[in-house]
Design an enzyme around this catalytic site. Structure first.
Site, PDB file in Angstrom:
ATOM      1  N   GLU A   1     -31.759   9.992  79.471  1.00 53.55           N
ATOM      2  CA  GLU A   1     -32.500   8.733  79.418  1.00 53.55           C
ATOM      3  C   GLU A   1     -33.451   8.677  80.603  1.00 53.55           C
ATOM      4  O   GLU A   1     -33.072   8.270  81.701  1.00 53.55           O
ATOM      5  CB  GLU A   1     -31.518   7.558  79.458  1.00 53.55           C
ATOM      6  CG  GLU A   1     -30.555   7.527  78.293  1.00 53.55           C
ATOM      7  CD  GLU A   1     -29.291   6.744  78.626  1.00 53.55           C
ATOM      8  OE1 GLU A   1     -29.383   5.525  78.833  1.00 53.55           O
ATOM      9  OE2 GLU A   1     -28.205   7.355  78.694  1.00 53.55           O
TER      10      GLU A   1
ATOM     11  N   HIS B   1     -29.058  -2.636  78.761  1.00 52.83           N
ATOM     12  CA  HIS B   1     -30.013  -2.257  77.717  1.00 52.83           C
ATOM     13  C   HIS B   1     -30.735  -3.443  77.080  1.00 52.83           C
ATOM     14  O   HIS B   1     -30.876  -3.525  75.855  1.00 52.83           O
ATOM     15  CB  HIS B   1     -29.313  -1.422  76.644  1.00 52.83           C
ATOM     16  CG  HIS B   1     -28.815  -0.083  77.130  1.00 52.83           C
ATOM     17  ND1 HIS B   1     -29.352   0.569  78.217  1.00 52.83           N
ATOM     18  CD2 HIS B   1     -27.818   0.734  76.660  1.00 52.83           C
ATOM     19  CE1 HIS B   1     -28.720   1.724  78.401  1.00 52.83           C
ATOM     20  NE2 HIS B   1     -27.783   1.853  77.470  1.00 52.83           N
TER      21      HIS B   1
ATOM     22  N   HIS C   1     -32.707   6.517  73.753  1.00 46.71           N
ATOM     23  CA  HIS C   1     -31.273   6.742  73.922  1.00 46.71           C
ATOM     24  C   HIS C   1     -30.721   7.722  72.882  1.00 46.71           C
ATOM     25  O   HIS C   1     -29.690   7.449  72.251  1.00 46.71           O
ATOM     26  CB  HIS C   1     -30.533   5.412  73.875  1.00 46.71           C
ATOM     27  CG  HIS C   1     -29.235   5.398  74.610  1.00 46.71           C
ATOM     28  ND1 HIS C   1     -28.296   6.412  74.473  1.00 46.71           N
ATOM     29  CD2 HIS C   1     -28.708   4.517  75.491  1.00 46.71           C
ATOM     30  CE1 HIS C   1     -27.253   6.119  75.240  1.00 46.71           C
ATOM     31  NE2 HIS C   1     -27.481   4.991  75.874  1.00 46.71           N
TER      32      HIS C   1
HETATM   33  C1  BGC Z   1     -25.000   3.818  79.890  1.00 41.03           C
HETATM   34  C2  BGC Z   1     -23.561   3.926  79.493  1.00 41.03           C
HETATM   35  C3  BGC Z   1     -23.406   3.175  78.214  1.00 41.03           C
HETATM   36  C4  BGC Z   1     -24.304   3.800  77.187  1.00 41.03           C
HETATM   37  C5  BGC Z   1     -24.226   3.058  75.904  1.00 41.03           C
HETATM   38  C6  BGC Z   1     -25.825   4.482  78.852  1.00 41.03           C
HETATM   39  O1  BGC Z   1     -27.172   4.368  79.174  1.00 41.03           O
HETATM   40  O2  BGC Z   1     -25.238   4.374  81.153  1.00 41.03           O
HETATM   41  O3  BGC Z   1     -22.712   3.393  80.473  1.00 41.03           O
HETATM   42  O4  BGC Z   1     -22.085   3.185  77.769  1.00 41.03           O
HETATM   43  O5  BGC Z   1     -25.619   3.807  77.637  1.00 41.03           O
HETATM   44  O6  BGC Z   1     -24.831   3.772  74.903  1.00 41.03           O
END
Ligand code: BGC
Length: 367
Positions: free
Chosen positions: A332, A117, A191
């Site tokens: 997402e 991220h 998210h």
């Molecule tokens: C990921 C997860 C992660 C999460 C965190 C998702 O996009 O795929 O593995 O723990 O984001 O918020």
């Protein structure tokens, strides 16, 4: 606190008020969009994020269907990503490294061996500029941010805008655009953690999901795609027909155990059949008891569906509700994880001066 209300046509409004402050004393502002059905979308400039989302059900009762916090510290210390704009690269980049134009770029490693991220100070931790906008038949906010050259290891000064709009058909539309002064890579998503019964009200395993995808991206032990587009047929990943999330969550199959090593859970990229067509349904989740449905439309080629495998009821969120394991799902919409290291995936390169553009719609139906 003083709230400024901007009235718009046909029951569409924006209220602006102070939400909180950042640890270094900068004002964090909340923008609350409402429509004539009573739907309310609260956005804050810290992380250009959805902080609350109140949606009517079939009886007209409102519930806040996204997880989150009532203060900035929750978004720094408890869960950084809830409701946020994720960038410069949403999802994982293997070993925090990629090559572009023959040069290797090093990124902060913050998730096992990988970069997740956009690194530890990604777009979710930035204070964005904001402006109220009133396009025809909608109301919204446009957030913008200048990500300097080299921030979190990524090349190019990137000017990025995220425009949220709400209309009277309960469409929350998110439009992303960006331009960089050097060649770079980009993958943006939102998210939001959804629970259609209301954030903190229990598990989402009985929600019925349809994902318009014949293929998904199988992963290695660190959740990096193997590179293959595998058929969902005959696997727990087949949501082409409406199927409860809980039908296979907890299956001890290799792919589910790779995402969640003890119980087996979903945290994968589905390769959408929609071919970037915003008019074609990408996914639908129905909570029959709550009487609320979410539909997802996107120009993106993939969607990461994550069932909150790592939430463990360790902290309280808004209204002192505890957020538990499998207590939310994400949708997402994005390019595939680790695309910069997979030349066969749709490209996430953005050339200097070229305009990046991406749109996702979250539509809510009272049924
Ligand atoms: C990921 C997860 C992660 C999460 C965190 C998702 O996009 O795929 O593995 O723990 O984001 O918020």
């Amino acid at each position: 606190m003083l709230a400024i209300t901007t009235a718009s046509a046909a029951g569409l409004n924006v209220d602006k008020s102070q939400f909180d402050e950042t640890p270094d004393g900068k004002k964090v502002t909340r923008y609350q969009l409402t429509n004539r059905n009573g739907m309310q979308v609260s956005l804050i400039d810290f992380g250009a994020r959805i902080q609350a989302l109140k949606v009517p059900n079939k009886n007209g009762d409102l519930a806040d269907v996204v997880l989150g916090f009532n203060d900035v510290s929750g978004y720094i210390n408890k869960n950084k990503y809830m409701g946020a704009t994720i960038g410069r690269y949403a999802n994982r980049i293997a070993n925090g490294e990629f090559k572009l134009n023959g040069k290797t770029y090093e990124l902060p490693v913050n998730n096992g061996p990988n970069s997740l991220h956009g690194g530890n100070q990604g777009f979710d931790q930035q204070l964005w500029q904001a402006q109220v906008i009133k396009p025809t038949d909608a109301v919204g906010v446009e957030f913008s941010y200048l990500s300097p050259d080299g921030e979190m290891g990524y090349p190019g000064n990137l000017v990025v805008t995220v425009r949220y709009t709400l209309d009277n058909d309960n469409n929350l539309r998110i439009h992303y655009s960006a331009v960089s002064d050097k060649d770079t890579v980009i993958n943006l998503t939102n998210h939001a953690y959804f629970n259609l019964e209301g954030a903190g009200s229990g598990k989402v395993l009985s929600d019925i999901a349809m994902i318009n995808a014949d293929k998904f991206s199988p992963i290695d032990q660190t959740l990096i795609p193997l590179g293959e587009a595998r058929s969902v047929q005959g696997t727990p990943f087949d949501f082409t027909q409406p199927t409860a999330f809980g039908k296979h969550s907890g299956d001890k199959t290799k792919q589910l155990l790779r995402a969640e090593s003890k119980q087996g859970g979903f945290d994968h990229n589905w390769i959408l059949n929609t071919d970037g067509n915003l008019d074609e349904l990408a996914a639908r989740v129905v909570d029959p008891e709550a009487g609320r449905t979410l539909e997802v439309y996107t120009t993106e080629p993939g969607v990461q569906v994550y069932l909150s495998n790592f939430l463990r009821g360790k902290f309280a969120g808004k209204n002192d509700k505890t957020y538990n394991h499998w207590g939310a799902f994400t949708m997402e919409t994005q390019h595939y994880p680790d695309s910069p290291n997979h030349p066969s995936f749709p490209s996430t390169q953005l050339q200097a001066g070229e305009k990046f553009s991406s749109t996702t719609i979250y539509k809510f139906l009272p049924q």
